[in-house]
Design a protein around this motif. Sequence first.
Motif, PDB file in Angstrom:
ATOM      1  N   ASP A 198       0.855  -1.185   0.000  1.00  0.00           N
ATOM      2  CA  ASP A 198       0.000   0.000   0.000  1.00  0.00           C
ATOM      3  C   ASP A 198       0.891   1.235   0.000  1.00  0.00           C
ATOM      4  O   ASP A 198       1.964   1.240   0.586  1.00  0.00           O
ATOM      5  CB  ASP A 198      -0.866  -0.027   1.259  1.00  0.00           C
ATOM      6  CG  ASP A 198      -1.852   1.123   1.304  1.00  0.00           C
ATOM      7  OD1 ASP A 198      -2.490   1.380   0.281  1.00  0.00           O
ATOM      8  OD2 ASP A 198      -1.973   1.750   2.365  1.00  0.00           O
ATOM      9  N   ILE A 235      -3.032  -4.934   0.800  1.00  0.00           N
ATOM     10  CA  ILE A 235      -3.456  -4.735  -0.593  1.00  0.00           C
ATOM     11  C   ILE A 235      -3.635  -6.043  -1.359  1.00  0.00           C
ATOM     12  O   ILE A 235      -3.990  -6.025  -2.529  1.00  0.00           O
ATOM     13  CB  ILE A 235      -2.441  -3.871  -1.381  1.00  0.00           C
ATOM     14  CG1 ILE A 235      -1.081  -4.566  -1.446  1.00  0.00           C
ATOM     15  CG2 ILE A 235      -2.333  -2.491  -0.803  1.00  0.00           C
ATOM     16  CD1 ILE A 235      -0.376  -4.288  -2.755  1.00  0.00           C
ATOM     17  N   HIS A 237      -4.647  -9.123  -3.363  1.00  0.00           N
ATOM     18  CA  HIS A 237      -5.858  -9.489  -4.098  1.00  0.00           C
ATOM     19  C   HIS A 237      -6.049 -10.984  -3.986  1.00  0.00           C
ATOM     20  O   HIS A 237      -5.113 -11.719  -3.693  1.00  0.00           O
ATOM     21  CB  HIS A 237      -5.713  -9.111  -5.576  1.00  0.00           C
ATOM     22  CG  HIS A 237      -5.643  -7.645  -5.794  1.00  0.00           C
ATOM     23  ND1 HIS A 237      -6.748  -6.834  -5.707  1.00  0.00           N
ATOM     24  CD2 HIS A 237      -4.587  -6.830  -6.056  1.00  0.00           C
ATOM     25  CE1 HIS A 237      -6.382  -5.586  -5.920  1.00  0.00           C
ATOM     26  NE2 HIS A 237      -5.077  -5.550  -6.121  1.00  0.00           N
ATOM     27  N   ASN A 308     -11.332  -5.720   4.330  1.00  0.00           N
ATOM     28  CA  ASN A 308      -9.969  -5.240   4.519  1.00  0.00           C
ATOM     29  C   ASN A 308     -10.049  -3.720   4.706  1.00  0.00           C
ATOM     30  O   ASN A 308     -10.412  -2.990   3.794  1.00  0.00           O
ATOM     31  CB  ASN A 308      -9.150  -5.591   3.271  1.00  0.00           C
ATOM     32  CG  ASN A 308      -7.750  -5.049   3.319  1.00  0.00           C
ATOM     33  OD1 ASN A 308      -7.502  -3.969   3.865  1.00  0.00           O
ATOM     34  ND2 ASN A 308      -6.828  -5.786   2.756  1.00  0.00           N
ATOM     35  N   LYS A 311      -8.116  -1.432   2.264  1.00  0.00           N
ATOM     36  CA  LYS A 311      -8.760  -1.298   0.954  1.00  0.00           C
ATOM     37  C   LYS A 311      -9.980  -0.387   1.054  1.00  0.00           C
ATOM     38  O   LYS A 311     -10.203   0.457   0.186  1.00  0.00           O
ATOM     39  CB  LYS A 311      -9.196  -2.678   0.446  1.00  0.00           C
ATOM     40  CG  LYS A 311      -8.054  -3.576  -0.006  1.00  0.00           C
ATOM     41  CD  LYS A 311      -8.621  -4.887  -0.568  1.00  0.00           C
ATOM     42  CE  LYS A 311      -7.509  -5.851  -0.964  1.00  0.00           C
ATOM     43  NZ  LYS A 311      -8.079  -7.143  -1.423  1.00  0.00           N
ATOM     44  N   ASN A 314      -8.863   3.164   1.425  1.00  0.00           N
ATOM     45  CA  ASN A 314      -8.406   3.698   0.140  1.00  0.00           C
ATOM     46  C   ASN A 314      -9.574   3.965  -0.794  1.00  0.00           C
ATOM     47  O   ASN A 314      -9.574   4.943  -1.544  1.00  0.00           O
ATOM     48  CB  ASN A 314      -7.430   2.719  -0.526  1.00  0.00           C
ATOM     49  CG  ASN A 314      -6.076   2.707   0.167  1.00  0.00           C
ATOM     50  OD1 ASN A 314      -5.726   3.643   0.884  1.00  0.00           O
ATOM     51  ND2 ASN A 314      -5.315   1.644  -0.027  1.00  0.00           N
ATOM     52  N   ASP A 352     -18.517  -4.723  -1.952  1.00  0.00           N
ATOM     53  CA  ASP A 352     -17.445  -5.535  -2.540  1.00  0.00           C
ATOM     54  C   ASP A 352     -17.868  -5.996  -3.924  1.00  0.00           C
ATOM     55  O   ASP A 352     -19.036  -6.310  -4.167  1.00  0.00           O
ATOM     56  CB  ASP A 352     -17.156  -6.744  -1.647  1.00  0.00           C
ATOM     57  CG  ASP A 352     -15.993  -7.550  -2.197  1.00  0.00           C
ATOM     58  OD1 ASP A 352     -14.862  -7.013  -2.216  1.00  0.00           O
ATOM     59  OD2 ASP A 352     -16.203  -8.699  -2.635  1.00  0.00           O
ATOM     60  N   ASP A 388     -13.086  -3.878  -4.894  1.00  0.00           N
ATOM     61  CA  ASP A 388     -12.603  -4.974  -4.063  1.00  0.00           C
ATOM     62  C   ASP A 388     -12.271  -4.458  -2.668  1.00  0.00           C
ATOM     63  O   ASP A 388     -11.385  -3.625  -2.507  1.00  0.00           O
ATOM     64  CB  ASP A 388     -11.357  -5.590  -4.718  1.00  0.00           C
ATOM     65  CG  ASP A 388     -10.656  -6.575  -3.801  1.00  0.00           C
ATOM     66  OD1 ASP A 388     -11.363  -7.306  -3.089  1.00  0.00           O
ATOM     67  OD2 ASP A 388      -9.409  -6.602  -3.806  1.00  0.00           O
ATOM     68  N   ILE A 389     -13.002  -4.937  -1.668  1.00  0.00           N
ATOM     69  CA  ILE A 389     -12.678  -4.562  -0.288  1.00  0.00           C
ATOM     70  C   ILE A 389     -12.489  -5.805   0.591  1.00  0.00           C
ATOM     71  O   ILE A 389     -12.542  -5.738   1.800  1.00  0.00           O
ATOM     72  CB  ILE A 389     -13.773  -3.656   0.332  1.00  0.00           C
ATOM     73  CG1 ILE A 389     -15.151  -4.320   0.248  1.00  0.00           C
ATOM     74  CG2 ILE A 389     -13.790  -2.287  -0.314  1.00  0.00           C
ATOM     75  CD1 ILE A 389     -16.216  -3.615   1.088  1.00  0.00           C
TER      76      ILE A 389
END
Length: 592
Positions: A198, A235, A237, A308, A311, A314, A352, A388-389
């Motif tokens: 991140d 971060i 994925h 998350n 995420k 952000n 999400d 995407d979280i």
Amino acid sequence: MRMSRLFSQTLREAPSEAEIPSHQLLLRAGFIRQMAAGIFSYLPLAKRSLTKIENIMRQEMNAIGGQEMSMPVVQPADIWKETKRWYQIDAEMGRFKDRNGRDMALAMTHEEAVGDLVRREIRSYRQLPALIYHLQTKFRDDPRPRAGLIRVREFTMKDSYSLDADWEGLDKQYRAHFQAYFNIFNRCGLPAIAVKSDVGMMGGKLAHEYMYLTPYGEDTLLLCDACGYSANRQIAHIRKPVPVPAAALPVEKVSTPNCKTIAEVAGFLGVPTSQTAKAVFMIATLPEGEKTIQRFVFAVIRGDMEVNETKLSNAVKAKELRPATEEEIRAIGAEPGYASPVGLKDALVVVDDLIPQSPNMVAGANEAGYHLKNVNYGRDYSAQIVTDIAAAQEGDACPQCGSPLRTVRGVEVGNIFKLGTRYSDAMGCTFLDKDGQIKPVIMGSYGIGSGRLLACIAEEHHDDNGLIWPVSVAPFAVHLVVLPGKGEGETVTVEADQLYADLQAAGIEVLYDDRPESPGVKFMDADLLGMPIRLTVSERAHKAGGVEFRRRDQSEKRIIPQAEVLATVQAEIAALQTALDATLVEATFEGE
RNA sequence: CGGGGCGUAGCGCAGUCCGGUAGCGCACCGCGUUUGGGACGCGGGGGUCGGCGGUUCGAGUCCGCCCGCCCCGACCA
């Protein structure tokens, strides 16, 4: 150095505040002493190691074109206001007013200082590219210092800043650092891996963290053994499961008494947790100009996954994110335990990206004791943000190859950031390019904390008896022990004094234990301090034909004839160094 | 900031429940013995018991407030 004169003492027992090995051993061996939480003094032994570590950094930085300089620790707040970090960063920044009432800041990092310098110095593309660096104190008033030197408030960092006229130049300098950092860690004897990370408070485009893997680490990483994917949990994925498509069914309100958790709801209704939508409520502090506003964030994720927070933070561009209280949840029209995105007022809804594809979910009814079945995104509710979280977990599928991911703990020992023009734009760092256009300088920033690196080296290289320094960073190469005994004491001492002088004359760094201690104490201390080579001068060794030689990382001892001691020591030091150099490899760059 | 633990000699700890004027081991100083894996004897020095206030004839011990350090969480390059 004569040990009788060394400014530090060993401790038989570690102070109770130390829990992890590196902290205990560095304290016991007399390397460091704590002054306050996260604030340490580095005694002569530690300082010698730090100097070696820092010289390795200097060599590697110079090798990629770096120029060493020094920038201030105490800075006017004005430059931090220009980049807005004065407002974005909370209590972590050390602030005070000078005698004239001007706001001042203690440097947490030096982008602003660089920016201020660059806008004064750089005018033309002819002055670019450039790479400047310094080794300077940073202060970050961390909410919780811990683990000895691993996480402190005041520390020295080698930070470098690349300045380029174009993005290709930044790529080049970034890659140069990517390799140089591996060289630094390897030369210090520390195994480290690079993971994508991140960008945090630095802002910018791409960032890597260098992680030393240890259970004492505070970051969690996800690694893929199959394809080599690696990322910080913040971060990381995952390849998400593909939901089974289905026709949307009518919404149905069902009674779900005493079902406050996802597990209870799913169990009560007899559906898998993956068929439920979980709501997570946060209060975000968002920057708005020079002020901040509070916004309620309603995050929705599948019931079998976790949000998350990095995420999420952000996604909403939050300065700060904290869980909402029950009152705050009710205030927006939701019911804790039975919350639903359906029928909300005045909340920033973040969903999400798996949710829109998942039909007929179970969600709360915003009414105690009731849930809704067959809720569908788009038809029944919508969100301001779909992204995407989801938090990656052990066993989740690798985003690149689908193999199960593994989690490990690690300590961040270095980081590199592609900053781009974030600071240049804010501070007016421009230059006149070839084509006659004014353009912003493109920056990168790259840091390694030297104290944390020292602690990680200690963590990696020790045994039950003490430290085992890699030769490149050991305070001294040789630990010379003299055991005068009683009979021939004077002869033995004369012999040891002579050897001490000879070794020094040959340019070898020697710690000479000339203290009137018993043999046991001297050997135990030699093991504790951990110099790579131990030499013992004693009556016994003398009668056996010379001086006893032992490497700290090996248990065998051998007697070396007087005349060969110097050559042997030099050869062993060279061998240790060669072994370290053999760890230097070209690293594979994992770009964007 | 939330939860937990701890502050007694340089370090490790006992004493606090049940109030009576501070102790053990290591380290330190002196003398002697000892001398290849944390020696032994004798003699010594060192403590506003984290701080302030209160209760009491009397507080390390009981009560209140504060400070500091550590751990978990939140946070974090």
